[in-house]
Motif scaffolding. Structure first.
Motif, PDB file in Angstrom:
ATOM      1  N   PRO A  37       7.849 -33.564 -14.445  1.00 40.83           N
ATOM      2  CA  PRO A  37       7.109 -32.468 -13.802  1.00 40.83           C
ATOM      3  C   PRO A  37       5.607 -32.716 -13.722  1.00 40.83           C
ATOM      4  CG  PRO A  37       7.842 -31.808 -15.988  1.00 40.83           C
ATOM      5  CD  PRO A  37       8.523 -33.110 -15.669  1.00 40.83           C
ATOM      6  N   VAL A  38       5.024 -33.360 -14.728  1.00 37.17           N
ATOM      7  CA  VAL A  38       3.598 -33.659 -14.679  1.00 37.17           C
ATOM      8  C   VAL A  38       3.308 -34.712 -13.612  1.00 37.17           C
ATOM      9  CG1 VAL A  38       1.648 -34.596 -15.978  1.00 37.17           C
ATOM     10  CG2 VAL A  38       3.189 -32.975 -17.068  1.00 37.17           C
ATOM     11  N   GLY A  39       4.197 -35.699 -13.497  1.00 36.49           N
ATOM     12  CA  GLY A  39       4.050 -36.699 -12.446  1.00 36.49           C
ATOM     13  C   GLY A  39       4.143 -36.068 -11.068  1.00 36.49           C
ATOM     14  N   ALA A  40       5.025 -35.068 -10.922  1.00 32.87           N
ATOM     15  CA  ALA A  40       5.140 -34.365  -9.649  1.00 32.87           C
ATOM     16  C   ALA A  40       3.858 -33.607  -9.325  1.00 32.87           C
ATOM     17  CB  ALA A  40       6.328 -33.410  -9.687  1.00 32.87           C
ATOM     18  N   LEU A  41       3.227 -33.055 -10.344  1.00 31.50           N
ATOM     19  CA  LEU A  41       1.937 -32.387 -10.140  1.00 31.50           C
ATOM     20  C   LEU A  41       0.906 -33.368  -9.599  1.00 31.50           C
ATOM     21  CD1 LEU A  41       1.556 -30.094 -13.285  1.00 31.50           C
ATOM     22  CD2 LEU A  41       1.535 -29.342 -10.909  1.00 31.50           C
ATOM     23  N   ASN A  42       0.852 -34.531 -10.213  1.00 32.07           N
ATOM     24  CA  ASN A  42      -0.105 -35.545  -9.780  1.00 32.07           C
ATOM     25  C   ASN A  42       0.161 -35.997  -8.346  1.00 32.07           C
ATOM     26  OD1 ASN A  42      -2.276 -37.566 -10.476  1.00 32.07           O
ATOM     27  ND2 ASN A  42      -0.621 -38.989 -10.031  1.00 32.07           N
ATOM     28  N   ASN A  43       1.432 -36.235  -8.022  1.00 34.46           N
ATOM     29  CA  ASN A  43       1.784 -36.650  -6.663  1.00 34.46           C
ATOM     30  C   ASN A  43       1.452 -35.561  -5.647  1.00 34.46           C
ATOM     31  OD1 ASN A  43       2.774 -39.077  -7.637  1.00 34.46           O
ATOM     32  ND2 ASN A  43       4.884 -38.343  -7.771  1.00 34.46           N
ATOM     33  N   GLY A  44       1.708 -34.309  -6.048  1.00 36.92           N
ATOM     34  CA  GLY A  44       1.416 -33.206  -5.151  1.00 36.92           C
ATOM     35  C   GLY A  44      -0.068 -33.066  -4.856  1.00 36.92           C
ATOM     36  N   CYS A  88       3.090 -28.325  -0.002  1.00 35.66           N
ATOM     37  CA  CYS A  88       2.532 -29.004  -1.177  1.00 35.66           C
ATOM     38  C   CYS A  88       2.197 -28.000  -2.276  1.00 35.66           C
ATOM     39  CB  CYS A  88       1.286 -29.798  -0.797  1.00 35.66           C
ATOM     40  SG  CYS A  88       1.615 -31.320   0.106  1.00 35.66           S
ATOM     41  N   MET A  89       1.641 -26.862  -1.870  1.00 34.19           N
ATOM     42  CA  MET A  89       1.294 -25.835  -2.850  1.00 34.19           C
ATOM     43  C   MET A  89       2.537 -25.268  -3.528  1.00 34.19           C
ATOM     44  SD  MET A  89      -1.929 -25.689  -3.116  1.00 34.19           S
ATOM     45  CE  MET A  89      -2.003 -24.203  -4.126  1.00 34.19           C
ATOM     46  N   GLU A  90       3.621 -25.134  -2.757  1.00 34.31           N
ATOM     47  CA  GLU A  90       4.877 -24.666  -3.345  1.00 34.31           C
ATOM     48  C   GLU A  90       5.393 -25.654  -4.387  1.00 34.31           C
ATOM     49  OE1 GLU A  90       7.661 -24.006  -0.247  1.00 34.31           O
ATOM     50  OE2 GLU A  90       6.525 -22.375   0.689  1.00 34.31           O
ATOM     51  N   LEU A  91       5.327 -26.947  -4.045  1.00 35.64           N
ATOM     52  CA  LEU A  91       5.787 -27.976  -4.973  1.00 35.64           C
ATOM     53  C   LEU A  91       4.919 -28.016  -6.221  1.00 35.64           C
ATOM     54  CD1 LEU A  91       6.604 -30.870  -2.464  1.00 35.64           C
ATOM     55  CD2 LEU A  91       8.234 -29.411  -3.685  1.00 35.64           C
ATOM     56  N   LEU A  92       3.617 -27.852  -6.050  1.00 39.52           N
ATOM     57  CA  LEU A  92       2.703 -27.831  -7.192  1.00 39.52           C
ATOM     58  C   LEU A  92       3.010 -26.640  -8.095  1.00 39.52           C
ATOM     59  CD1 LEU A  92      -0.686 -28.786  -5.502  1.00 39.52           C
ATOM     60  CD2 LEU A  92       0.530 -30.110  -7.246  1.00 39.52           C
ATOM     61  N   SER A  93       3.232 -25.491  -7.476  1.00 45.36           N
ATOM     62  CA  SER A  93       3.539 -24.289  -8.252  1.00 45.36           C
ATOM     63  C   SER A  93       4.833 -24.454  -9.042  1.00 45.36           C
ATOM     64  CB  SER A  93       3.635 -23.081  -7.317  1.00 45.36           C
ATOM     65  OG  SER A  93       3.995 -21.917  -8.025  1.00 45.36           O
ATOM     66  N   GLU A  94       5.851 -25.038  -8.395  1.00 47.27           N
ATOM     67  CA  GLU A  94       7.143 -25.251  -9.054  1.00 47.27           C
ATOM     68  C   GLU A  94       7.007 -26.227 -10.223  1.00 47.27           C
ATOM     69  OE1 GLU A  94      11.291 -25.171  -9.832  1.00 47.27           O
ATOM     70  OE2 GLU A  94       9.884 -23.807  -8.860  1.00 47.27           O
ATOM     71  N   SER A  95       6.279 -27.331 -10.007  1.00 44.29           N
ATOM     72  CA  SER A  95       6.096 -28.318 -11.078  1.00 44.29           C
ATOM     73  C   SER A  95       5.314 -27.728 -12.242  1.00 44.29           C
ATOM     74  CB  SER A  95       5.378 -29.552 -10.528  1.00 44.29           C
ATOM     75  OG  SER A  95       6.145 -30.188  -9.538  1.00 44.29           O
ATOM     76  N   ALA A  96       4.308 -26.919 -11.939  1.00 41.24           N
ATOM     77  CA  ALA A  96       3.523 -26.284 -12.998  1.00 41.24           C
ATOM     78  C   ALA A  96       4.383 -25.315 -13.796  1.00 41.24           C
ATOM     79  CB  ALA A  96       2.324 -25.559 -12.387  1.00 41.24           C
ATOM     80  N   ARG A  97       5.260 -24.566 -13.111  1.00 43.48           N
ATOM     81  CA  ARG A  97       6.128 -23.620 -13.809  1.00 43.48           C
ATOM     82  C   ARG A  97       7.120 -24.340 -14.719  1.00 43.48           C
ATOM     83  NH1 ARG A  97      11.001 -21.678 -13.297  1.00 43.48           N
ATOM     84  NH2 ARG A  97      11.380 -22.945 -11.442  1.00 43.48           N
ATOM     85  N   VAL A  98       7.711 -25.422 -14.203  1.00 39.66           N
ATOM     86  CA  VAL A  98       8.656 -26.191 -15.018  1.00 39.66           C
ATOM     87  C   VAL A  98       7.958 -26.771 -16.244  1.00 39.66           C
ATOM     88  CG1 VAL A  98      10.099 -28.259 -15.070  1.00 39.66           C
ATOM     89  CG2 VAL A  98      10.203 -26.725 -13.105  1.00 39.66           C
ATOM     90  N   SER A  99       6.753 -27.306 -16.050  1.00 39.13           N
ATOM     91  CA  SER A  99       6.000 -27.877 -17.168  1.00 39.13           C
ATOM     92  C   SER A  99       5.700 -26.814 -18.210  1.00 39.13           C
ATOM     93  CB  SER A  99       4.690 -28.503 -16.662  1.00 39.13           C
ATOM     94  OG  SER A  99       4.936 -29.556 -15.760  1.00 39.13           O
ATOM     95  N   ALA A 100       5.272 -25.637 -17.763  1.00 35.20           N
ATOM     96  CA  ALA A 100       4.937 -24.551 -18.695  1.00 35.20           C
ATOM     97  C   ALA A 100       6.167 -24.093 -19.461  1.00 35.20           C
ATOM     98  CB  ALA A 100       4.319 -23.383 -17.929  1.00 35.20           C
ATOM     99  N   ASN A 101       7.315 -23.976 -18.775  1.00 35.07           N
ATOM    100  CA  ASN A 101       8.548 -23.548 -19.445  1.00 35.07           C
ATOM    101  C   ASN A 101       8.978 -24.551 -20.516  1.00 35.07           C
ATOM    102  OD1 ASN A 101       8.863 -21.142 -18.077  1.00 35.07           O
ATOM    103  ND2 ASN A 101      10.164 -22.014 -16.487  1.00 35.07           N
ATOM    104  N   LYS A 102       8.851 -25.848 -20.190  1.00 36.00           N
ATOM    105  CA  LYS A 102       9.223 -26.863 -21.166  1.00 36.00           C
ATOM    106  C   LYS A 102       8.289 -26.834 -22.373  1.00 36.00           C
ATOM    107  CE  LYS A 102      11.753 -30.169 -18.345  1.00 36.00           C
ATOM    108  NZ  LYS A 102      11.996 -31.587 -18.044  1.00 36.00           N
ATOM    109  N   LEU A 103       7.002 -26.665 -22.123  1.00 36.63           N
ATOM    110  CA  LEU A 103       6.046 -26.607 -23.233  1.00 36.63           C
ATOM    111  C   LEU A 103       6.303 -25.396 -24.124  1.00 36.63           C
ATOM    112  CD1 LEU A 103       2.761 -27.696 -21.436  1.00 36.63           C
ATOM    113  CD2 LEU A 103       3.926 -28.920 -23.285  1.00 36.63           C
ATOM    114  N   LYS A 104       6.613 -24.251 -23.527  1.00 31.82           N
ATOM    115  CA  LYS A 104       6.921 -23.057 -24.313  1.00 31.82           C
ATOM    116  C   LYS A 104       8.160 -23.280 -25.170  1.00 31.82           C
ATOM    117  CE  LYS A 104       4.916 -19.759 -21.028  1.00 31.82           C
ATOM    118  NZ  LYS A 104       5.219 -18.703 -20.027  1.00 31.82           N
ATOM    119  N   PHE A 105       9.160 -23.920 -24.576  1.00 34.00           N
ATOM    120  CA  PHE A 105      10.396 -24.187 -25.323  1.00 34.00           C
ATOM    121  C   PHE A 105      10.127 -25.135 -26.487  1.00 34.00           C
ATOM    122  CE2 PHE A 105      14.156 -26.650 -26.287  1.00 34.00           C
ATOM    123  CZ  PHE A 105      15.154 -25.696 -26.345  1.00 34.00           C
TER     124      PHE A 105
END
Length: 215
Positions: free
Chosen positions: A23-30, A46-63
């Motif tokens: 997900p972090v790599g996807a943020l960078n690519n986006g 691109c903004m949708e993809l960035l938002s999705e990658s950021a959400r996935v990253s945040a969920n994983k970090l919280k977990f």
């Protein structure tokens, strides 16, 4: 066989880095695409993809903060709804996976929460083609019993994970992939509890752990 705290910390760090790389790599690519894109529709995509990658990253970090770290406040017990939210955040995006909850306890010890979260992650990964994951926990006679039932068209548990869950680290070093399994085994055995893994006749897998309710 026990592994050193330093080696175990390294295993957990390797697991975290591996899982967050995508997900972090996807943020960078986006961001790189967004910098070069001038078409409004493509920029919106691109903004949708960035938002999705950021959400996935945040969920994983919280977990991972709750599953591996010292999250949950300063008390000895943690609201079970916090664990449920973390599991939902990690696994809820899988449209082929249904999560069922059988949580009779509103609070669990921090040790039980960590076991519950890490077992949920392993059980979710075992449902390689989706299916149903039932997650339950209850107290009986001073013991917290955690049970997860994974059922689906193809349920596969890595032999290394199974062995580590039940027996701990083998004679040779465990891999980062098995870090969560080792943590579950270590928490349960240190508390005087146990971990079991069994297969149903229908190919489902049942994960269970028992820990004292006071630890």
């Amino acid at each position: 066989m026990a592994i050193s705290p330093v080696d175990f910390a390294s295993l957990l760090c390797s697991r975290l880095c591996h899982d967050l790389l995508s997900p972090v790599g996807a943020l960078n690519n986006g961001l790189e695409l967004l910098a070069d894109e001038t078409d409004p529709e493509m920029r919106a995509r691109c903004m949708e993809l960035l938002s999705e990658s950021a959400r996935v990253s945040a969920n994983k970090l919280k977990f991972y903060r709750l599953a591996f770290g010292a999250a949950g406040g300063f008390g000895e017990r943690v609201d079970a709804r916090e664990a449920q939210g973390a599991i939902q955040g990690l696994l809820g995006d899988n449209k082929r996976l249904t999560l069922d909850w059988a949580m009779e306890r509103t609070e669990l010890t921090k040790s039980a929460i960590k076991v519950l979260l890490n077992l949920s992650m392993i059980a979710g990964d075992a449902l390689v083609r989706g299916g149903r994951l039932t997650i339950g926990a209850e107290d009986n006679d001073g013991l917290t019993e955690i049970v997860l039932h994974a059922e689906g068209p193809r349920v596969v548990l890595d032999p290394e994970l199974r062995a580590t869950l039940v027996d701990g680290a083998p004679e040779d070093a465990i891999t980062p992939r098995a870090a969560a399994a080792y943590l579950i085994h270590a928490i349960a055995t240190d508390a005087g509890g146990s971990v079991v893994v069994s297969e149903g006749v229908d190919g489902s897998i049942l994960f269970g752990a028992t820990l004292p309710s006071s630890r």
